[in-house]
Design an enzyme around this catalytic site. Structure first.
Site, PDB file in Angstrom:
ATOM      1  N   LYS A   1      -5.478   6.740  11.966  1.00  0.00           N
ATOM      2  CA  LYS A   1      -6.082   7.818  11.499  1.00  0.00           C
ATOM      3  C   LYS A   1      -6.419   8.953  12.136  1.00  0.00           C
ATOM      4  O   LYS A   1      -7.614   9.580  11.832  1.00  0.00           O
ATOM      5  CB  LYS A   1      -7.571   6.596  10.564  1.00  0.00           C
ATOM      6  CG  LYS A   1      -7.165   5.972  10.341  1.00  0.00           C
ATOM      7  CD  LYS A   1      -7.653   4.686   9.266  1.00  0.00           C
ATOM      8  CE  LYS A   1      -7.544   3.309   9.052  1.00  0.00           C
ATOM      9  NZ  LYS A   1      -8.610   2.448   8.962  1.00  0.00           N
TER      10      LYS A   1
ATOM     11  N   CYS B   1      -7.455 -11.450   1.896  1.00  0.00           N
ATOM     12  CA  CYS B   1      -7.123 -10.651   3.028  1.00  0.00           C
ATOM     13  C   CYS B   1      -7.279 -12.026   4.234  1.00  0.00           C
ATOM     14  O   CYS B   1      -8.491 -12.291   3.537  1.00  0.00           O
ATOM     15  CB  CYS B   1      -8.526  -9.510   3.575  1.00  0.00           C
ATOM     16  SG  CYS B   1      -8.651  -8.957   4.739  1.00  0.00           S
TER      17      CYS B   1
ATOM     18  N   CYS C   1     -16.095  -8.972   6.683  1.00  0.00           N
ATOM     19  CA  CYS C   1     -15.583  -8.927   7.973  1.00  0.00           C
ATOM     20  C   CYS C   1     -16.080  -8.381   8.698  1.00  0.00           C
ATOM     21  O   CYS C   1     -16.130  -7.030   8.579  1.00  0.00           O
ATOM     22  CB  CYS C   1     -13.924  -9.395   8.692  1.00  0.00           C
ATOM     23  SG  CYS C   1     -12.803  -8.367   8.528  1.00  0.00           S
TER      24      CYS C   1
ATOM     25  N   LYS D   1      -3.358   1.076  14.954  1.00  0.00           N
ATOM     26  CA  LYS D   1      -3.531   2.226  13.999  1.00  0.00           C
ATOM     27  C   LYS D   1      -3.741   3.750  14.350  1.00  0.00           C
ATOM     28  O   LYS D   1      -4.579   3.618  15.358  1.00  0.00           O
ATOM     29  CB  LYS D   1      -3.659   1.522  12.493  1.00  0.00           C
ATOM     30  CG  LYS D   1      -5.170   1.315  13.128  1.00  0.00           C
ATOM     31  CD  LYS D   1      -5.751   0.670  11.652  1.00  0.00           C
ATOM     32  CE  LYS D   1      -7.108   0.150  11.693  1.00  0.00           C
ATOM     33  NZ  LYS D   1      -7.390  -0.916  11.274  1.00  0.00           N
TER      34      LYS D   1
ATOM     35  N   ARG E   1      -1.656   6.213   9.745  1.00  0.00           N
ATOM     36  CA  ARG E   1      -1.805   5.653   9.091  1.00  0.00           C
ATOM     37  C   ARG E   1      -1.589   7.136   8.011  1.00  0.00           C
ATOM     38  O   ARG E   1      -2.275   8.417   8.115  1.00  0.00           O
ATOM     39  CB  ARG E   1      -2.641   5.399   8.463  1.00  0.00           C
ATOM     40  CG  ARG E   1      -3.588   3.600   9.205  1.00  0.00           C
ATOM     41  CD  ARG E   1      -1.954   2.884   8.490  1.00  0.00           C
ATOM     42  NE  ARG E   1      -1.805   1.584   9.353  1.00  0.00           N
ATOM     43  CZ  ARG E   1      -3.042   0.927   9.433  1.00  0.00           C
ATOM     44  NH1 ARG E   1      -4.073   0.565   8.676  1.00  0.00           N
ATOM     45  NH2 ARG E   1      -3.117  -0.471  10.143  1.00  0.00           N
TER      46      ARG E   1
ATOM     47  N   CYS F   1     -14.936  -4.443   0.615  1.00  0.00           N
ATOM     48  CA  CYS F   1     -13.653  -3.958   0.901  1.00  0.00           C
ATOM     49  C   CYS F   1     -12.724  -5.601  -0.238  1.00  0.00           C
ATOM     50  O   CYS F   1     -13.442  -5.665  -0.667  1.00  0.00           O
ATOM     51  CB  CYS F   1     -13.456  -4.412   2.230  1.00  0.00           C
ATOM     52  SG  CYS F   1     -13.961  -5.813   2.139  1.00  0.00           S
TER      53      CYS F   1
ATOM     54  N   ARG G   1       0.809  -1.597   0.421  1.00  0.00           N
ATOM     55  CA  ARG G   1       0.071  -0.180  -0.241  1.00  0.00           C
ATOM     56  C   ARG G   1       1.145   1.272  -0.048  1.00  0.00           C
ATOM     57  O   ARG G   1       1.734   1.035   0.867  1.00  0.00           O
ATOM     58  CB  ARG G   1      -0.663   0.492   1.387  1.00  0.00           C
ATOM     59  CG  ARG G   1      -1.602   1.165   1.769  1.00  0.00           C
ATOM     60  CD  ARG G   1      -2.718   0.929   2.467  1.00  0.00           C
ATOM     61  NE  ARG G   1      -3.306  -0.088   2.707  1.00  0.00           N
ATOM     62  CZ  ARG G   1      -3.623  -1.071   3.674  1.00  0.00           C
ATOM     63  NH1 ARG G   1      -3.673  -0.812   4.997  1.00  0.00           N
ATOM     64  NH2 ARG G   1      -4.629  -1.779   3.541  1.00  0.00           N
TER      65      ARG G   1
ATOM     66  N   CYS H   1     -13.098  -2.202   6.994  1.00  0.00           N
ATOM     67  CA  CYS H   1     -12.747  -0.890   6.236  1.00  0.00           C
ATOM     68  C   CYS H   1     -13.060  -0.505   5.079  1.00  0.00           C
ATOM     69  O   CYS H   1     -12.603   0.585   4.777  1.00  0.00           O
ATOM     70  CB  CYS H   1     -11.838  -1.871   5.200  1.00  0.00           C
ATOM     71  SG  CYS H   1     -10.329  -2.471   6.376  1.00  0.00           S
TER      72      CYS H   1
END
Length: 566
Positions: free
Chosen positions: A217, A438, A477, A215, A152, A432, A83, A481
């Site tokens: 954001k 994934c 899931c 993380k 991120r 996603c 990414r 995302c």
């Protein structure tokens, strides 16, 4: 070791094992270089898989092939997702063409525009990783902190009608991103094979040797379009514009979409607006918020390590006091703000500077096969810049009047004009990646979305509601995302063919959806939606959005706190 990180380091034996991996990594080096050179396996050693995330890389395998390879006593079909860090999603024409070339040389599934306004590549093999990263460097891009326990990529909304404001906010997003990325030299040493300098004692003056608990954001948005879903960010800045001038930002904190269905203490949360900051203070305030999370976030239970849980555990009044101590002054009062939608405005728009932009719909952000070739043909003649959106779309920007006719003709010749005005529901739908790459996915999302969308569109057509935009999101899931928990309708994967159904989020992204049905298949989901659309057709007020209707008619209780969401 007497510094501001000493108290954390002295508690290592109390923390999650990931904290020790970070501490012993020599600032994210680990044994990554040795792992890359091991020809026996397509994978890297376990600890290095954790560290690679800080470098923007996830180790994955093709789950469609996993069972067959196990039967044949073969290791999983290891590959890597990479990414890129693209603050604000802004690229030059040359960079897009460079990314296209890189995808053809080193990746196996094209390019994908993500919900974090960047590009990720799937199917990069270990032996090609270093060349891949060096190719990115050559076009002025990198992958630092695109994943991992750090800040991120910083996202940024846009408003083409106030071009000068959008440019200013974009510059602040880039400045903030640069300020918040890790400063270790490990990235240059491993990927560019540069001679390592003497590692300074303060190699990470902001992060320290343990980095963040999880993380973090950060996002900037320009009303009235909430295109980044600012209330889903750990730290969000809402631009306040008066008489054509950027006054500053309302600061909101504590958003986060992920949850674990099996834990009652795991939930999504909307960020709260807590005050106002001047524009030139935004990057510093973001760093201070991140430092508070660094010092007080939960490092024992990674499932409770996000900033939202820190705020719920210690309280907003405590956070405001801590922020004031570190800033040296309190926040000013937040200013009134309102949003109209959280999707992109597709098609042509002209800014106050006389320059045009055109937003193209990209299904699930996936650019491969014919579409990749079509876009490559377009960028051979397009002279402007590119902007990616957090809704997985692609914007052609900085277009002059004299270029319009030729560009429109070129779009039509390449068959890309259909992306300007697609089915309206498609433009409000996200999915996603999910299967097959994934490792967390329990159900299909990106591959399932086209089939589900076709059936959902038919339901809407049955009640003459094709014109009605409804925010629809599908994830493989519960991790969120595609930001499902603020959608009007959301499906989160539970098992093959089974989803949890959430309803009642708002079309502007400022209300959480509520769990409506557990572990339901497509037939059950479509049956529920059919009944609700029928009621909407009969009972909705003029111009009332679907999520608002569900709450008003008490079919769905309004969710005012994260714990009511479940």
């Amino acid at each position: 070791m007497k510094n501001k990180f000493e108290s954390l380091v002295n508690r290592l034996d109390e923390f999650n094992s990931n904290e020790l991996v970070k501490y012993e990594s020599n600032y994210l080096r680990g044994s990554i270089s040795d792992s890359l050179q091991d020809p026996v396996t397509g994978s890297v050693v376990f600890n290095d898989t954790l560290l690679l995330k800080f470098h923007g890389i996830y180790q994955q395998d093709d789950r469609d092939l996993r069972a067959d390879r196990q039967k044949r006593f073969l290791e999983p079909n290891y590959q890597f997702m990479v990414r890129i860090r693209i603050p604000g999603g802004l690229l030059s024409r040359e960079q897009w063409l460079g990314l296209d070339d890189i995808s053809r040389k080193y990746a196996e599934r094209g390019l994908r525009i993500t919900t974090r306004q960047t590009i990720q590549f799937h199917g990069v093999r270990k032996g090609k990783l270093r060349k891949f990263m060096q190719a990115l460097r050559d076009i002025g891009l990198d992958t630092i902190a695109a994943c991992g326990d750090d800040s991120r990529g910083v996202v940024c909304g846009g408003n083409p009608m106030i071009s000068s404001i959008s440019r200013s906010v974009q510059e602040l997003a880039q400045k903030t991103s640069q300020r918040l990325i890790p400063k270790t030299a490990a990235y240059q040493e491993i990927w560019y094979e540069e001679k390592p300098p003497v590692q300074p004692v303060n190699a990470e003056p902001v992060y320290g040797p343990l980095y963040l608990p999880r993380k973090f954001k950060v996002g900037f948005v320009i009303p009235p379009i909430n295109d980044i879903d600012v209330y889903g960010q750990d730290v969000g800045f809402i631009a306040i514009v008066e008489k054509g001038k950027l006054l500053g930002f309302n600061l909101c904190v504590g958003g986060g979409m992920g949850q674990i269905d099996t834990r009652e203490d795991s939930y999504p949360r909307l960020a709260q607006e807590i005050g106002f900051v001047q524009a030139d203070e935004a990057a510093e305030v973001a760093e201070i918020c991140m430092e508070i999370q660094r010092d007080f976030g939960d490092r024992q239970d990674r499932h409770r390590a996000r900033f939202k849980y820190t705020l719920d555990r210690l309280g907003i009044p405590w956070f405001l006091d801590e922020l004031q101590k570190r800033r040296g002054k309190p926040l000013a009062a937040a200013k009134p703000v309102a949003f109209t939608q959280n999707g992109d405005e597709l098609g042509w728009k002209c800014g106050d500077d006389g320059l045009w932009q055109c937003t193209l719909y990209i299904e699930s952000g996936r650019v491969n096969k014919a579409l990749r070739d079509q876009l490559a043909g377009l960028f051979q003649v397009f002279g402007g810049r590119v902007r990616l959106t957090t809704n997985q779309n692609l914007q052609l920007i900085d277009i002059h009047d004299y270029e319009l006719k030729q560009l429109k003709t070129r779009l039509a010749d390449l068959g890309l004009d259909v992306l300007i005005d697609p089915n309206r529901q498609a433009a409000n739908t996200l999915a996603c990646v999910a299967l097959p790459t994934c490792g967390l996915a329990m159900a299909e999302a990106e591959r399932y979305m086209p089939a589900f969308l076709q059936k959902f569109n038919q339901l809407k057509a049955n009640y003459e509601l094709s014109h009605l935009p409804i925010t629809l999101r599908i994830t493989g899931c519960p991790n969120g995302c595609a930001r499902p928990y603020i959608a009007e309708i959301a499906l989160t994967g539970r098992a093959h063919g089974l989803y949890n159904l959430y309803l009642g989020g708002s079309h502007t992204g400022n209300r959480l959806a509520k769990l409506y049905a557990k572990n339901v298949n497509e037939g059950k989901i479509l049956g529920i939606l059919n009944d609700l659309l029928q009621r909407y057709k009969s009972l909705a007020h003029t111009e009332e959005m679907f999520g608002d209707f569900l709450v008003r008619t008490t079919l769905i209780d309004e969710v005012t706190s994260a714990k009511e969401h479940a």
